[in-house]
Design an enzyme around this catalytic site. Structure first.
Site, PDB file in Angstrom:
ATOM      1  N   GLY A   1       1.131  -1.620   0.084  1.00 20.54           N
ATOM      2  CA  GLY A   1      -0.212   0.085  -0.104  1.00 20.54           C
ATOM      3  C   GLY A   1       0.715   1.190   0.003  1.00 20.54           C
ATOM      4  O   GLY A   1       1.773   1.529  -0.597  1.00 20.54           O
ATOM      5  N   GLY A   2       0.657   1.812   0.796  1.00 26.15           N
ATOM      6  CA  GLY A   2       0.977   3.503   0.777  1.00 26.15           C
ATOM      7  C   GLY A   2       2.379   3.432   1.118  1.00 26.15           C
ATOM      8  O   GLY A   2       3.855   4.263   0.780  1.00 26.15           O
TER       9      GLY A   2
ATOM     10  N   GLY B   1      18.049  10.409 -34.179  1.00 23.54           N
ATOM     11  CA  GLY B   1      17.853  10.703 -32.952  1.00 23.54           C
ATOM     12  C   GLY B   1      18.541  10.280 -32.023  1.00 23.54           C
ATOM     13  O   GLY B   1      18.299  10.479 -30.679  1.00 23.54           O
ATOM     14  N   ALA B   2      18.520   8.357 -31.917  1.00 26.29           N
ATOM     15  CA  ALA B   2      19.035   8.026 -31.118  1.00 26.29           C
ATOM     16  C   ALA B   2      20.856   8.290 -31.007  1.00 26.29           C
ATOM     17  O   ALA B   2      21.145   8.097 -29.425  1.00 26.29           O
ATOM     18  CB  ALA B   2      18.616   6.685 -31.040  1.00 26.29           C
TER      19      ALA B   2
END
Length: 517
Positions: free
Chosen positions: A172-173, A407-408
């Site tokens: 959980g949290g 772009g890589a």
């Protein structure tokens, strides 16, 4: 006059009671399962006799729901400071034998006080998580306690290293505090980490799942990427934490623990030449290259089980600590995809926060193509790599080994993205796209009209490489520092690291940039 014996006796009795934690029966039950208790974990982390405990006599202050009169030694968490390799480190270790290690107001206060001190002192924090979660009897005080811990995790981020060890339940949290730290180490035995358990998932969605499918170390390390390291047991997890700390500075104003060798060794390593496949289409195992570059092959890989097409981790080169980011051509051809972009960007930002030089090894054909990648946001995720490298002001040294396309090429820290030094092997190809793809577009008619189209295509591809993709063309235009043979890589890197350690770079004043997330 000497102190009265009754005071000393009371002190010893209280210490003994507090250190007994949940009682010998509970401690023995853990040992029978092969598990360390909270105090044993602390002792295993530190050099013998160096742990100074804080809050030994703390206890809960809850007087509701049957809690009154029930002692909770240390309020279920051990906190303090000890030494790892001669350097101080703060620790908190949740004690499952005391109220299931659940977090209440005093439990939270002990952790927060420790983190406040660590920020003032500039020392790393190791948190050992083994808790049933929020202490229900304390209601909103327990929720408030978690909020205060989370707040300090964020305040401390980039100030001093934070390492989380998941050695038991973390649900959980409670899982968000480790998620806010720099590195998570999780044991395969006894540990789980998740937000919603199988019962909640079943009730909410109708899906039937097991704990192993959602919360195991294997799933968190290889599927979700939440966990950076896995360990078989507590002892291995603590050893991993010590090994990781050995590469890191104590805080963001100190340098990493460099130990430069007395003299620089520029001798070539002929084995490196032999590791390069003669066929350019054959993949290169980047791990073999890294093991030749780092001292004694000692490379601490981070996120080894997740997004394996990118390798990141820490090593030393002739004593200088560095972070290494490298494409792995034997997995997905070394392309960057959504997960590997996230993996690389976060590692780069950690290195930058803590003054660790970044070494980038490039062999990349591009970003991963595909509908799933496009719909999943590869543009947004790939931009994280561009942002992280451009924002980093630490020394950045790049080696282009073979392919560096489109772009890589930029996303792997080219000179345009702020690399201080860029070296290329003679086998490097730097271009908008591969030669085969480029000639099919540029010379479509010539290939179609040729008597032997395949031969013509190969001829044009070779010509394209020489004219447009050669590392010498890039060197001529000032895009790379030098072309070197693979055998020279370790010596060149050692010299480059030493030459850039004094780097200082100022940036435009601003609160912070807006990284694509």
């Amino acid at each position: 006059m000497a102190i009265e014996a009754r005071f000393l006796k009371e002190l010893e009795t209280r210490r003994k009671t507090a250190r007994a934690a949940g009682g010998e029966d509970k401690l023995e039950a853990r040992r029978a399962k092969g598990l360390m208790n909270a105090r044993e974990r602390v002792e295993a982390l530190f050099q013998p006799g160096t742990f100074m405990e804080w809050g030994l006599h703390a206890d809960h202050d809850c007087h509701d729901f049957g809690m009154e009169g029930k002692p909770m030694p240390g309020d279920g968490v051990i906190t303090g400071v000890g030494y790892v390799d001669g350097r101080p480190v703060a620790v908190f270790s949740q004690d499952f034998t005391v109220g299931g290690g659940a977090l209440g107001r005093i439990h939270s206060k002990k952790i927060c006080d420790l983190m406040d001190y660590a920020m003032r002192a500039g020392i790393p924090v190791v948190g050992i998580n083994d808790s049933g979660g929020a202490r229900i009897q304390e209601g909103d005080d327990s929720l408030s306690g978690y909020g205060q811990v989370f707040y300090r995790n964020v305040l401390a981020s980039g100030v001093m290293p934070q390492i989380s060890i998941i050695a038991g339940p973390c649900a959980g949290g409670a899982a968000y505090s480790p998620a806010l730290t720099d590195f998570i180490i999780m044991t395969r035995k006894n540990a789980n980490m998740f937000i919603c358990g199988p019962e909640v998932i079943k009730a909410a969605t109708g899906q039937t799942v097991t704990m192993d499918e959602i919360g195991s170390a294997s799933v968190n390390a290889s599927v979700s990427g939440n966990v950076h390291f896995t360990a078989e047991d507590d002892a291995e997890a603590l050893a991993l934490a010590r090994r990781l700390l050995a590469f890191l500075p104590a805080n963001n104003v100190m340098d990493p623990p460099h130990a430069p060798t007395p003299s620089l060794n520029m001798a070539p390593d002929p084995v490196m030449n032999e590791l390069v496949p003669s066929d350019a289409k054959m993949p290169l195992d980047i791990n073999k290259i890294i093991s030749r570059l780092v001292d004694n092959g000692d490379f601490l890989e981070v996120h080894r089980e997740w997004a394996k097409n990118l390798v990141v981790g820490f090593g030393r080169v002739q004593g200088i600590v560095c972070g290494i980011v490298a494409n792995q051509p034997i997995v997905k051809a070394g392309t960057l995809d959504i997960d590997s972009s996230d993996k690389g960007a976060r590692f780069i930002r950690f290195c930058n926060a803590f003054n660790i030089p970044i070494v980038t090894l490039v062999d990349i054909p591009g970003f991963m193509p595909g509908v799933a990648q496009e719909r999943g946001g590869i543009i947004r995720h790939g931009a994280k790599m561009l942002f992280a490298y451009a924002a980093a002001s630490v020394p950045k040294i790049t080696f282009i080994l073979r392919k560096a396309y489109g772009g890589a090429y930029l996303a792997m820290c080219s000179s345009d993205m702020g690399a201080d030094l860029v070296y290329a092997w003679p086998t490097a190809e730097i271009a908008v796209m591969g030669a085969e793809g480029a000639v099919k577009i540029l010379y479509k008619r010539e290939i179609a009209a040729a008597k032997d189209p395949k031969a013509k295509e190969a001829e044009l591809a070779a010509e394209y490489r020489d004219k447009f993709a050669s590392p010498y063309q890039a060197a001529r235009k000032g895009l790379i520092t030098d072309v070197i043979e693979p055998a020279q890589t370790r010596g060149t890197l050692a010299m480059a690291l030493r030459n850039t350690l004094s780097k200082r770079e100022t940036r435009p004043p601003k609160k912070h940039g807006n990284m694509p997330l």
